[in-house]
Enzyme design. Structure first.
Site, PDB file in Angstrom:
ATOM      1  N   ARG A  38       0.779  -1.241   0.000  1.00 42.69           N
ATOM      2  CA  ARG A  38       0.000   0.000   0.000  1.00 42.69           C
ATOM      3  C   ARG A  38       0.806   1.284   0.000  1.00 42.69           C
ATOM      4  NH1 ARG A  38      -2.631  -3.791   2.089  1.00 42.69           N
ATOM      5  NH2 ARG A  38      -4.728  -4.211   1.364  1.00 42.69           N
ATOM      6  N   GLN A 103       1.644 -11.453   8.477  1.00 41.03           N
ATOM      7  CA  GLN A 103       0.872 -11.437   7.231  1.00 41.03           C
ATOM      8  C   GLN A 103       1.794 -11.701   6.050  1.00 41.03           C
ATOM      9  OE1 GLN A 103      -0.648  -7.315   8.430  1.00 41.03           O
ATOM     10  NE2 GLN A 103      -2.328  -8.061   7.196  1.00 41.03           N
ATOM     11  N   ASP A 106       7.039 -14.204   2.941  1.00 35.71           N
ATOM     12  CA  ASP A 106       8.410 -14.240   2.420  1.00 35.71           C
ATOM     13  C   ASP A 106       9.354 -15.163   3.190  1.00 35.71           C
ATOM     14  OD1 ASP A 106       9.034 -12.747   4.764  1.00 35.71           O
ATOM     15  OD2 ASP A 106       8.785 -10.854   3.686  1.00 35.71           O
ATOM     16  N   HIS A 123      -1.180 -15.566   6.099  1.00 36.51           N
ATOM     17  CA  HIS A 123      -1.448 -15.523   4.661  1.00 36.51           C
ATOM     18  C   HIS A 123      -0.604 -16.524   3.883  1.00 36.51           C
ATOM     19  CE1 HIS A 123      -3.121 -11.175   5.228  1.00 36.51           C
ATOM     20  NE2 HIS A 123      -3.954 -12.091   5.629  1.00 36.51           N
ATOM     21  N   ILE A 240      11.295   0.751  10.871  1.00 35.78           N
ATOM     22  CA  ILE A 240      11.279  -0.362  11.824  1.00 35.78           C
ATOM     23  C   ILE A 240      12.681  -0.792  12.247  1.00 35.78           C
ATOM     24  CG2 ILE A 240      10.705  -2.835  12.037  1.00 35.78           C
ATOM     25  CD1 ILE A 240       8.342  -2.118  10.026  1.00 35.78           C
TER      26      ILE A 240
HETATM   27  P1  NAD Z   1       0.719  -2.958   3.673  1.00 40.00           P
HETATM   28  O1  NAD Z   1       1.477  -2.812   2.406  1.00 40.00           O
HETATM   29  O2  NAD Z   1      -0.732  -2.691   3.681  1.00 40.00           O
HETATM   30  O3  NAD Z   1       1.341  -1.994   4.779  1.00 40.00           O
HETATM   31  C1  NAD Z   1       2.709  -1.879   5.010  1.00 40.00           C
HETATM   32  C2  NAD Z   1       2.928  -0.684   5.917  1.00 40.00           C
HETATM   33  O4  NAD Z   1       4.277  -0.650   6.319  1.00 40.00           O
HETATM   34  C3  NAD Z   1       2.634   0.650   5.230  1.00 40.00           C
HETATM   35  O5  NAD Z   1       1.764   1.394   6.065  1.00 40.00           O
HETATM   36  C4  NAD Z   1       4.017   1.311   5.125  1.00 40.00           C
HETATM   37  O6  NAD Z   1       3.972   2.706   5.321  1.00 40.00           O
HETATM   38  C5  NAD Z   1       4.771   0.665   6.245  1.00 40.00           C
HETATM   39  N1  NAD Z   1       6.213   0.539   6.028  1.00 40.00           N
HETATM   40  C6  NAD Z   1       6.856   0.134   4.894  1.00 40.00           C
HETATM   41  N2  NAD Z   1       8.179   0.051   5.101  1.00 40.00           N
HETATM   42  C7  NAD Z   1       8.388   0.449   6.382  1.00 40.00           C
HETATM   43  C8  NAD Z   1       9.562   0.585   7.194  1.00 40.00           C
HETATM   44  N3  NAD Z   1      10.770   0.283   6.733  1.00 40.00           N
HETATM   45  N4  NAD Z   1       9.405   1.023   8.463  1.00 40.00           N
HETATM   46  C9  NAD Z   1       8.171   1.328   8.947  1.00 40.00           C
HETATM   47  N5  NAD Z   1       7.045   1.200   8.232  1.00 40.00           N
HETATM   48  C10 NAD Z   1       7.155   0.761   6.969  1.00 40.00           C
HETATM   49  O7  NAD Z   1       1.036  -4.397   4.219  1.00 40.00           O
HETATM   50  P2  NAD Z   1       0.242  -5.348   5.224  1.00 40.00           P
HETATM   51  O8  NAD Z   1      -0.382  -4.560   6.304  1.00 40.00           O
HETATM   52  O9  NAD Z   1       1.157  -6.443   5.533  1.00 40.00           O
HETATM   53  O10 NAD Z   1      -0.995  -5.937   4.398  1.00 40.00           O
HETATM   54  C11 NAD Z   1      -0.986  -6.257   3.056  1.00 40.00           C
HETATM   55  C12 NAD Z   1      -0.786  -7.695   2.615  1.00 40.00           C
HETATM   56  O11 NAD Z   1       0.426  -7.715   1.918  1.00 40.00           O
HETATM   57  C13 NAD Z   1      -0.568  -8.754   3.616  1.00 40.00           C
HETATM   58  O12 NAD Z   1      -1.686  -9.535   3.593  1.00 40.00           O
HETATM   59  C14 NAD Z   1       0.634  -9.602   3.113  1.00 40.00           C
HETATM   60  O13 NAD Z   1       0.205 -10.935   2.924  1.00 40.00           O
HETATM   61  C15 NAD Z   1       0.959  -9.028   1.809  1.00 40.00           C
HETATM   62  N6  NAD Z   1       2.364  -8.782   1.388  1.00 40.00           N
HETATM   63  C16 NAD Z   1       3.422  -9.478   1.911  1.00 40.00           C
HETATM   64  C17 NAD Z   1       4.732  -9.184   1.510  1.00 40.00           C
HETATM   65  C18 NAD Z   1       5.855  -9.968   2.103  1.00 40.00           C
HETATM   66  O14 NAD Z   1       5.712 -11.141   2.396  1.00 40.00           O
HETATM   67  N7  NAD Z   1       7.028  -9.359   2.308  1.00 40.00           N
HETATM   68  C19 NAD Z   1       4.968  -8.164   0.598  1.00 40.00           C
HETATM   69  C20 NAD Z   1       3.859  -7.466   0.067  1.00 40.00           C
HETATM   70  C21 NAD Z   1       2.571  -7.794   0.490  1.00 40.00           C
END
Ligand code: NAD
Ligand code: ZN
Length: 251
Positions: A38, A103, A106, A123, A240
């Protein structure tokens, strides 16, 4: 508050907790090079999700899902745990955190050294695939080879069912055992730390809310606002890795 005071406040809350649980989203893995969904640079800015019913109903949707999967593979494979993952792993190792509910798909929490049974994947997992009917496991590399040869991923050799990455798509049922384990951990915790989740995807986002309602302290670390900032005890709008690394003493 400046960063130092926020980190100190987090450190204090961790020290005061009897049993912590960590809840993570895509944001914890962006520092490992995996885009989230997002953010403005996230995946949804570029393409719309493929829903489960589309995957099951349409061969073309399946092909498109596999094309995306194979295109994202080099990034996924190159990704390594970052400072945030390492800090969480240390909290688990020290017994301060009993489980990590994620969620993410990876596998980076496991790669950071957290035992399999302490990672609860809401997930699923994108590092392998399985048959939707008989659950037989298939490796991504083998499926890619078939895809490149035949322009398609074959069906299950054992039962003829559809093969899909072991992830939960939009519109797909949540994994029951993981949901139950997550609830048990949430209700046993007196501290819930949310790292890098926009907290808008339900039912997953319901867990931090449940922790708070059950009397736990709620901490949110996220670059931008989340759906639960209003009810959290501590909200830190920063990266983070630095915040968790600083609070836990991990580089
Ligand atoms: P999301 O993308 O909705 O939210 C991620 C949040 O993290 C955002 O608000 C962003 O501003 C914040 N963010 C990004 N990098 C950051 C950092 N370095 N420090 C602090 N904040 C940071 O993701 P979500 O809430 O996990 O939900 C979306 C879905 O995405 C999940 O269901 C998941 O399954 C899937 N997803 C997973 C991966 C993965 O496995 N790495 C990658 C993309 C999406
Ligand atoms: Zn099968």
């Amino acid at each position: 508050m400046d960063q130092e005071r926020e980190v100190a406040a987090l450190r204090r809350m961790i020290a005061e907790a009897r049993r912590g649980v960590v809840f993570t989203g895509a944001g914890i893995s962006t520092e490992s090079g995996i885009p989230d969904f997002r953010s403005p640079t996230g995946i949804w800015a570029q393409m719309r999700p493929i829903y489960f019913h589309e995957y099951v109903a349409s061969r073309e949707a399946r092909r498109e899902a596999w094309r995306r999967k194979f295109a994202s593979e080099p990034v996924m494979r190159a990704a390594e745990p970052n400072r945030g993952h390492r800090a969480v792993a240390r909290l688990v190792r020290e017994g301060r955190v009993s489980a990590v509910i994620t969620q993410n798909i990876d596998g980076l929490h496991q790669a950071s050294g957290i035992p399999e049974e302490k990672v609860i994947e809401l997930h699923g997992n994108g590092t392998y695939a399985h048959c939707l009917d008989c659950r037989r496991r298939y490796e991504i590399d083998d499926l890619r080879a078939a895809f490149e040869r035949e322009g398609d991923v074959h069906d299950c050799h054992a039962c003829g069912g559809l093969i899909k990455t072991a992830t939960i798509s939009f519109g797909q049922a949540m994994p029951e055992a993981a949901m139950r384990r997550a609830e048990t951990e949430i209700l046993a915790a007196d501290l819930c730390i949310v790292l890098g989740s926009s907290l808008v995807v339900y039912p997953a986002a319901g867990f931090p809310e449940m922790a708070k309602r059950n009397g736990a302290r709620l901490v949110i670390v996220n670059n931008e606002e989340t759906g639960l900032d209003d009810i959290a005890d501590l909200v830190i709008h920063r990266g983070i890795g630095d915040v968790m690394g600083g609070a836990v003493g991990v580089n």
